[in-house]
Design a protein around this motif. Structure first.
Motif, short mmCIF file in Angstrom:
data_model
loop_
_atom_site.label_atom_id
_atom_site.label_comp_id
_atom_site.label_asym_id
_atom_site.label_seq_id
_atom_site.Cartn_x
_atom_site.Cartn_y
_atom_site.Cartn_z
N ARG A 96 0.49 -1.04 -0.05
CA ARG A 96 0.00 -0.12 0.32
C ARG A 96 0.78 1.49 0.28
O ARG A 96 1.54 1.37 0.94
N VAL A 97 0.43 2.14 -0.46
CA VAL A 97 0.86 3.36 -0.69
C VAL A 97 -0.43 4.05 -0.47
O VAL A 97 -1.76 4.74 -1.30
N HIS A 98 -0.05 5.08 0.58
CA HIS A 98 -1.55 6.41 1.02
C HIS A 98 -0.63 7.57 1.46
O HIS A 98 0.64 7.87 1.38
N VAL A 99 -1.35 8.59 1.73
CA VAL A 99 -0.98 9.96 1.71
C VAL A 99 -2.72 10.34 3.01
O VAL A 99 -3.57 9.91 3.61
N ASP A 100 -1.82 11.03 3.81
CA ASP A 100 -2.61 11.03 5.01
C ASP A 100 -3.08 12.71 5.63
O ASP A 100 -1.39 13.19 5.23
N ASP A 101 -3.84 13.58 6.03
CA ASP A 101 -4.21 14.49 6.08
C ASP A 101 -3.19 15.09 6.97
O ASP A 101 -2.60 14.69 7.42
N GLU A 102 -2.96 16.65 7.64
CA GLU A 102 -3.00 17.00 8.88
C GLU A 102 -3.59 16.04 10.18
O GLU A 102 -2.57 16.03 11.39
N LYS A 103 -4.47 15.93 9.62
CA LYS A 103 -5.59 14.82 11.00
C LYS A 103 -5.30 13.37 11.18
O LYS A 103 -5.82 12.80 12.10
N GLY A 104 -4.25 13.17 10.03
CA GLY A 104 -4.08 11.66 10.31
C GLY A 104 -5.01 10.45 9.77
O GLY A 104 -5.09 9.35 9.37
N ARG A 105 -5.97 11.15 8.93
CA ARG A 105 -7.00 10.68 8.39
C ARG A 105 -6.48 10.59 6.19
O ARG A 105 -5.93 11.28 6.31
N MET A 106 -6.60 9.19 6.25
CA MET A 106 -6.19 8.72 5.09
C MET A 106 -7.46 9.81 3.39
O MET A 106 -8.40 9.02 3.89
N ALA A 133 -5.44 9.66 0.89
CA ALA A 133 -5.25 8.77 -0.90
C ALA A 133 -4.46 8.26 -0.77
O ALA A 133 -3.68 7.11 -0.50
N GLU A 134 -4.89 6.69 -1.91
CA GLU A 134 -4.22 5.26 -1.36
C GLU A 134 -4.03 4.13 -2.88
O GLU A 134 -5.21 4.40 -3.39
N VAL A 135 -3.43 3.84 -3.05
CA VAL A 135 -3.53 2.66 -3.58
C VAL A 135 -3.11 1.45 -3.16
O VAL A 135 -2.06 1.64 -2.16
N THR A 136 -2.95 -0.07 -3.57
CA THR A 136 -3.58 -1.06 -2.66
C THR A 136 -3.22 -2.12 -3.38
O THR A 136 -3.59 -1.73 -4.76
N PHE A 137 -2.40 -2.60 -2.87
CA PHE A 137 -1.55 -4.41 -3.94
C PHE A 137 -1.61 -5.59 -3.02
O PHE A 137 -0.45 -5.53 -3.27
N PRO A 138 -2.73 -6.07 -3.06
CA PRO A 138 -1.79 -7.47 -2.24
C PRO A 138 -1.50 -8.38 -3.03
O PRO A 138 -1.40 -8.35 -4.61
N ASN A 139 -0.69 -9.24 -2.50
CA ASN A 139 -0.23 -10.45 -2.62
C ASN A 139 -1.47 -10.99 -3.66
O ASN A 139 -2.39 -11.61 -2.93
N ALA A 140 -0.83 -11.13 -4.90
CA ALA A 140 -2.40 -12.20 -5.42
C ALA A 140 -2.20 -13.81 -4.85
O ALA A 140 -1.46 -14.37 -4.32
N LYS A 141 -3.58 -14.68 -4.54
CA LYS A 141 -3.55 -15.67 -4.36
C LYS A 141 -3.48 -16.84 -5.14
O LYS A 141 -3.34 -17.93 -4.33
N ASP A 142 -2.74 -16.88 -6.19
CA ASP A 142 -2.55 -16.99 -7.03
C ASP A 142 -1.18 -17.71 -7.75
O ASP A 142 -1.25 -18.91 -8.15
N ILE A 166 -3.18 -4.64 -8.96
CA ILE A 166 -3.56 -3.58 -7.76
C ILE A 166 -5.13 -2.97 -7.97
O ILE A 166 -5.65 -3.04 -9.08
N ASP A 167 -5.42 -3.00 -7.36
CA ASP A 167 -6.85 -2.57 -7.15
C ASP A 167 -7.57 -2.32 -6.80
O ASP A 167 -8.22 -1.98 -6.77
N ARG A 168 -6.91 -1.38 -6.19
CA ARG A 168 -7.62 -0.33 -5.75
C ARG A 168 -7.13 0.83 -5.77
O ARG A 168 -5.85 1.67 -5.48
N THR A 169 -7.27 2.20 -6.43
CA THR A 169 -6.97 3.76 -6.50
C THR A 169 -8.30 4.62 -5.88
O THR A 169 -8.60 4.76 -6.66
N PHE A 170 -7.72 5.22 -4.71
CA PHE A 170 -8.76 5.99 -4.38
C PHE A 170 -7.98 7.28 -3.86
O PHE A 170 -6.65 8.10 -3.40
N VAL A 171 -8.91 8.59 -4.12
CA VAL A 171 -8.03 9.84 -3.91
C VAL A 171 -9.00 10.82 -3.63
O VAL A 171 -10.18 10.72 -4.70
N ASP A 172 -9.43 11.62 -2.15
CA ASP A 172 -10.87 12.66 -1.46
C ASP A 172 -10.42 13.43 -2.54
O ASP A 172 -9.45 14.28 -3.18
N GLU A 173 -11.27 13.78 -2.35
CA GLU A 173 -12.67 15.31 -3.03
C GLU A 173 -11.78 16.22 -3.76
O GLU A 173 -11.32 17.16 -4.43
N SER A 174 -11.20 16.26 -2.09
CA SER A 174 -10.82 17.71 -1.81
C SER A 174 -8.58 17.34 -2.54
O SER A 174 -8.27 18.20 -2.71
#
Length: 92
Positions: free
Chosen positions: A9-19, A21-30, A37-45
């Motif tokens: 995972r790589v993420h960004v937290d704001d000054e209050k410690g709230r996530m 933005a993030e991108v997650t890339f868990p290990n494949a099961k197989d 790389i299964d999720r990319t999220f960026v807060d509206e702000s």
């Protein structure tokens, strides 16, 4: 902006410690040494500032540093790799 690197995972937290933005890339099961790389999220702000692309750059670096390969599952990640052919070397 500080990008925080974790094993799958790589993420960004704001000054209050709230996530905010993030991108997650868990290990494949197989397959060993493959991540999905299964999720990319960026807060509206933060949208429209190129943060998602920066997240993928950091994820690319982290995955490569770990000596792993990746499958892009998240639609944003799929488009990002299409637009950045020089980064496709980690794709499985």
């Amino acid at each position: 902006m500080e990008f925080i690197h974790e094993a799958n995972r790589v993420h960004v937290d704001d000054e209050k410690g709230r996530m905010v933005a993030e991108v997650t890339f868990p290990n494949a099961k197989d397959e060993k040494d493959i991540v999905e790389i299964d999720r990319t999220f960026v807060d509206e702000s933060l949208r429209g500032q190129g943060v998602a692309g920066q997240l993928l750059e950091h994820a690319y670096d982290e995955i490569k540093r770990q000596g792993k390969r990746a499958r892009a599952v998240c639609p944003y990640a799929v488009r990002w790799f299409e637009q950045n052919p020089d980064k496709r070397d980690i794709l499985r």
